[in-house]
Design an enzyme around this catalytic site. Structure first.
Site, PDB file in Angstrom:
ATOM      1  N   HIS A   1      21.411  18.453  14.602  1.00  0.00           N
ATOM      2  CA  HIS A   1      20.746  17.165  14.337  1.00  0.00           C
ATOM      3  C   HIS A   1      21.750  16.017  14.322  1.00  0.00           C
ATOM      4  O   HIS A   1      22.672  15.990  13.509  1.00  0.00           O
ATOM      5  CB  HIS A   1      19.998  17.203  13.005  1.00  0.00           C
ATOM      6  CG  HIS A   1      19.311  15.896  12.699  1.00  0.00           C
ATOM      7  ND1 HIS A   1      18.144  15.513  13.315  1.00  0.00           N
ATOM      8  CD2 HIS A   1      19.643  14.873  11.871  1.00  0.00           C
ATOM      9  CE1 HIS A   1      17.780  14.321  12.865  1.00  0.00           C
ATOM     10  NE2 HIS A   1      18.676  13.907  11.986  1.00  0.00           N
TER      11      HIS A   1
ATOM     12  N   HIS B   1      22.282  11.570  15.696  1.00  0.00           N
ATOM     13  CA  HIS B   1      21.701  10.349  16.296  1.00  0.00           C
ATOM     14  C   HIS B   1      22.824   9.679  17.086  1.00  0.00           C
ATOM     15  O   HIS B   1      23.522   8.813  16.550  1.00  0.00           O
ATOM     16  CB  HIS B   1      21.225   9.368  15.221  1.00  0.00           C
ATOM     17  CG  HIS B   1      20.152   9.872  14.311  1.00  0.00           C
ATOM     18  ND1 HIS B   1      18.839   9.490  14.423  1.00  0.00           N
ATOM     19  CD2 HIS B   1      20.198  10.723  13.256  1.00  0.00           C
ATOM     20  CE1 HIS B   1      18.119  10.073  13.472  1.00  0.00           C
ATOM     21  NE2 HIS B   1      18.924  10.829  12.745  1.00  0.00           N
TER      22      HIS B   1
ATOM     23  N   GLU C   1      12.062   9.650  19.500  1.00  0.00           N
ATOM     24  CA  GLU C   1      11.585   9.305  18.163  1.00  0.00           C
ATOM     25  C   GLU C   1      10.339   8.423  18.229  1.00  0.00           C
ATOM     26  O   GLU C   1      10.310   7.423  18.946  1.00  0.00           O
ATOM     27  CB  GLU C   1      12.679   8.577  17.389  1.00  0.00           C
ATOM     28  CG  GLU C   1      12.281   8.247  15.963  1.00  0.00           C
ATOM     29  CD  GLU C   1      13.452   7.714  15.157  1.00  0.00           C
ATOM     30  OE1 GLU C   1      14.069   8.520  14.448  1.00  0.00           O
ATOM     31  OE2 GLU C   1      13.755   6.523  15.245  1.00  0.00           O
TER      32      GLU C   1
ATOM     33  N   HIS D   1       9.114  10.465  13.204  1.00  0.00           N
ATOM     34  CA  HIS D   1      10.300  10.255  12.380  1.00  0.00           C
ATOM     35  C   HIS D   1      10.269  10.939  11.012  1.00  0.00           C
ATOM     36  O   HIS D   1      11.130  11.752  10.696  1.00  0.00           O
ATOM     37  CB  HIS D   1      10.549   8.744  12.236  1.00  0.00           C
ATOM     38  CG  HIS D   1      11.581   8.398  11.241  1.00  0.00           C
ATOM     39  ND1 HIS D   1      11.274   7.863  10.012  1.00  0.00           N
ATOM     40  CD2 HIS D   1      12.917   8.526  11.261  1.00  0.00           C
ATOM     41  CE1 HIS D   1      12.388   7.661   9.330  1.00  0.00           C
ATOM     42  NE2 HIS D   1      13.398   8.053  10.074  1.00  0.00           N
TER      43      HIS D   1
ATOM     44  N   HIS E   1      12.221  14.421  10.159  1.00  0.00           N
ATOM     45  CA  HIS E   1      12.959  14.237   8.901  1.00  0.00           C
ATOM     46  C   HIS E   1      11.969  14.430   7.757  1.00  0.00           C
ATOM     47  O   HIS E   1      10.887  13.825   7.788  1.00  0.00           O
ATOM     48  CB  HIS E   1      13.513  12.822   8.782  1.00  0.00           C
ATOM     49  CG  HIS E   1      14.527  12.446   9.831  1.00  0.00           C
ATOM     50  ND1 HIS E   1      14.182  11.910  11.045  1.00  0.00           N
ATOM     51  CD2 HIS E   1      15.876  12.510   9.819  1.00  0.00           C
ATOM     52  CE1 HIS E   1      15.283  11.663  11.741  1.00  0.00           C
ATOM     53  NE2 HIS E   1      16.329  12.020  11.027  1.00  0.00           N
TER      54      HIS E   1
ATOM     55  N   GLU F   1      13.953  13.989   2.361  1.00  0.00           N
ATOM     56  CA  GLU F   1      15.371  13.603   2.387  1.00  0.00           C
ATOM     57  C   GLU F   1      15.774  12.893   1.087  1.00  0.00           C
ATOM     58  O   GLU F   1      16.531  13.418   0.291  1.00  0.00           O
ATOM     59  CB  GLU F   1      15.643  12.708   3.607  1.00  0.00           C
ATOM     60  CG  GLU F   1      17.101  12.234   3.691  1.00  0.00           C
ATOM     61  CD  GLU F   1      17.379  11.395   4.930  1.00  0.00           C
ATOM     62  OE1 GLU F   1      16.434  11.091   5.672  1.00  0.00           O
ATOM     63  OE2 GLU F   1      18.560  11.037   5.144  1.00  0.00           O
TER      64      GLU F   1
ATOM     65  N   ASP G   1      23.880  14.648  11.333  1.00  0.00           N
ATOM     66  CA  ASP G   1      23.176  13.381  11.225  1.00  0.00           C
ATOM     67  C   ASP G   1      24.022  12.337  11.973  1.00  0.00           C
ATOM     68  O   ASP G   1      24.933  12.687  12.716  1.00  0.00           O
ATOM     69  CB  ASP G   1      22.947  13.004   9.760  1.00  0.00           C
ATOM     70  CG  ASP G   1      21.568  12.365   9.542  1.00  0.00           C
ATOM     71  OD1 ASP G   1      20.892  12.058  10.539  1.00  0.00           O
ATOM     72  OD2 ASP G   1      21.172  12.169   8.381  1.00  0.00           O
TER      73      ASP G   1
HETATM   74 ZN   LIG Z   1      18.536  12.030  11.085  1.00  0.00          ZN
END
Ligand SMILES: [Zn+2]
Length: 370
Positions: free
Chosen positions: A64, A66, A138, A178, A205, A208, A312
Site C-alpha cells: 500500500h 501513494h 481512487e 477511499h 482505507h 485508521e 503508505d
Molecule cells: Zn493510504
C-alpha cells in the site's frame, strides 16, 4: 570453477516460508540450492560462509503506497491535520509527475499504489512503469443522487478505457473507494459492485484514525466536524457502529476487499474480518506518525486474519521502502517470522501475485538480503 559460498541470515525465505538456520549455496552468480545450514556446511566443507543480516530470500513487496503524493517531508500529527496540511495543498500537483518521481524512490519491485485525480498516472503504471502489482484508481465523494450517478459513470468509463493498458502478466487495474466516511453509502456499494462485476481488486482505507471511529460511533471528532462544515447531512452514515461493522452492514465485505490500516478495531471487528476472509494491509509507521496508534496485531494473529505491510505515502510513512516497516515492527518485538511473512507472502497475496520459489539455477540477483 568459482569458489562456492554458503549464504545465510537470521531468517531465510526461499519461497515457501521463512526459516531460521537455513541457507543457500552459490557460486557467486547463481543459486545452486537451498537447505538447512547444517546440511549445506557438512556437504560443502570448503565453501565460505557469509552471514548477511536479518533476511535472505524472496524480495518483500509494498502492498500500500501513494506514489502521487510524492516524496516530500514526513508529517507528524493527527490524521485530519495531515489531510489539511499535507494532502489538500498537493491536490493540484497530484498526478503523473509526482508519481514518476516517487516511483524512482520506491524500493520494492511490486506495489499496491493508490492513484488519485490524474488518469494519466494509470496509463503510465499499466503501460510502462517498472512495477508488478496493482494501480488502484481512487474514488471518493459525497453528494446527491445525480452526483453519485456522475461519479459512477466516470468510473465505469475509466475502467473501460484503462483496462486496455494492462500488459499480459503485467500490473493490474484496481479500484479504491477511499474510506467508509468519504463516500456515500450508495457510492461505496456501487463502486464495490463494479469491481466485482469487472473482477478488479479492491483496497479500502478503514478504521485508521480515532476520528474515523468517533465519526461512526457518535459523530464526534475532526471528521464529523469537517463533514458538518461541508454541510454533509448528519444521517448520511449510520451511527453507533464501528467502521468495520458499517462496511459489513453495507455488504461491502462480501466482496473481500483488502482493507488498509485496521487500527481502530476491537475483537468483534477482527472476528467480522476473519469471517469474511478479509486481508488487511498494515502501515505501522504511518499510523504512529499520524497518532492513530498501532493495530492490535495479537488479535489479528488470534483470529487468523492475514496481514500484509505497506509504507503508505512517503509523507506519512517516511520512506517508500517496506523493509523500514519490517524493521520498525521487529524493534517493537513483533515475531520475526510473521513480520517477514507479512512483507513477503501476504503482500503478494493481497496484490494477486504468486509467491514463486527461487529455484536452483536462478540468477543470484533474484535473492534479496538485508
Ligand atoms: Zn493510504
Amino acid at each position: 570453477m568459482p569458489p562456492l559460498e554458503i549464504w545465510t541470515a537470521e531468517l531465510v525465505h526461499p519461497g515457501d516460508r521463512a526459516r531460521p538456520d537455513y541457507g543457500l549455496l552459490t557460486d557467486g552468480r547463481s543459486v545452486l540450492g537451498w537447505g538447512p545450514l547444517e546440511d549445506l556446511r557438512r556437504d560443502h566443507p570448503s565453501a565460505r560462509l557469509r552471514r548477511l543480516g536479518a533476511y535472505l530470500g524472496v524480495p518483500a513487496v509494498n502492498a500500500h503506497v501513494h506514489l502521487d503524493l510524492g516524496t516530500g517531508p514526513v508529517f507528524r500529527g493527527p490524521f485530519m491535520d495531515f489531510v489539511f496540511e499535507a494532502v489538500f495543498p498537493l491536490s493540484e500537483a497530484r498526478g503523473l509527475d509526482l508519481a514518476r518521481k516517487a516511483g524512482r524512490a520506491a524500493a520494492q519491485p511490486a506495489l499496491g499504489d493508490i492513484v488519485a485525480k490524474d488518469p494519466r498516472t494509470l496509463e503510465w503504471w499499466l503501460g510502462e512503469a517498472p512495477f508488478a502489482g496493482v494501480a488502484y484508481w481512487e474514488v471518493l465523494g459525497i453528494g446527491d443522487r445525480a452526483f453519485e450517478d456522475r461519479i459512477l459513470a466516470e468510473t465505469r468509463a475509466l475502467v473501460r478505457r484503462y483496462r486496455r493498458y494492462e500488459r499480459p502478466g503485467g500490473p493490474r487495474l484496481g479500484l479504491s473507494p477511499h474510506a467508509p466516511y468519504s463516500l456515500t453509502p450508495r457510492l461505496m456499494r456501487e463502486v464495490v459492485a463494479l469491481a466485482r462485476e469487472e473482477g478488479l481488486p479492491l483496497q479500502i482505507h478503514a478504521a485508521e484514525s480515532p476520528d474515523e471511529a468517533a465519526y461512526f460511533r457518535d459523530r464526534s471528532g475532526a471528521i464529523a466536524a469537517f463533514h458538518r462544515q461541508k454541510g454533509v447531512p448528519d444521517d448520511l452514515h449510520p451511527v453507533g457502529l464501528s467502521p468495520i461493522e458499517y462496511l459489513a452492514e453495507l455488504g461491502v465485505l462480501e466482496a473481500r476487499p483488502v482493507l488498509v490500516h485496521g487500527v481502530q478495531v476491537d475483537e468483534a471487528d477482527v472476528r467480522i474480518l476473519a469471517e469474511h476472509g478479509v486481508r488487511v494491509v498494515s502501515c505501522p509507521r504511518s499510523n504512529v506518525n499520524l497518532e492513530a496508534g498501532l493495530p492490535p496485531y495479537a488479535l489479528y494473529r488470534k483470529h487468523g486474519v492475514a496481514l500484509a505491510l505497506g509504507t503508505d505515502s512517503a509523507l506519512s510513512g517516511g520512506s517508500l521502502d517496506v523493509r523500514d516497516e519490517v524493521r520498525f515492527l521487529l524493534e517493537r518485538g513483533e515475531p520475526a517470522a510473521l513480520v517477514f511473512d507479512a512483507a513477503v507472502r501476504h503482500g503478494r497475496a493481497v496484490l494477486g501475485l504468486r509467491l514463486e520459489p527461487i529455484e536452483a539455477g536462478a540468477p543470484l540477483q533474484q535473492v534479496e538480503f538485508w
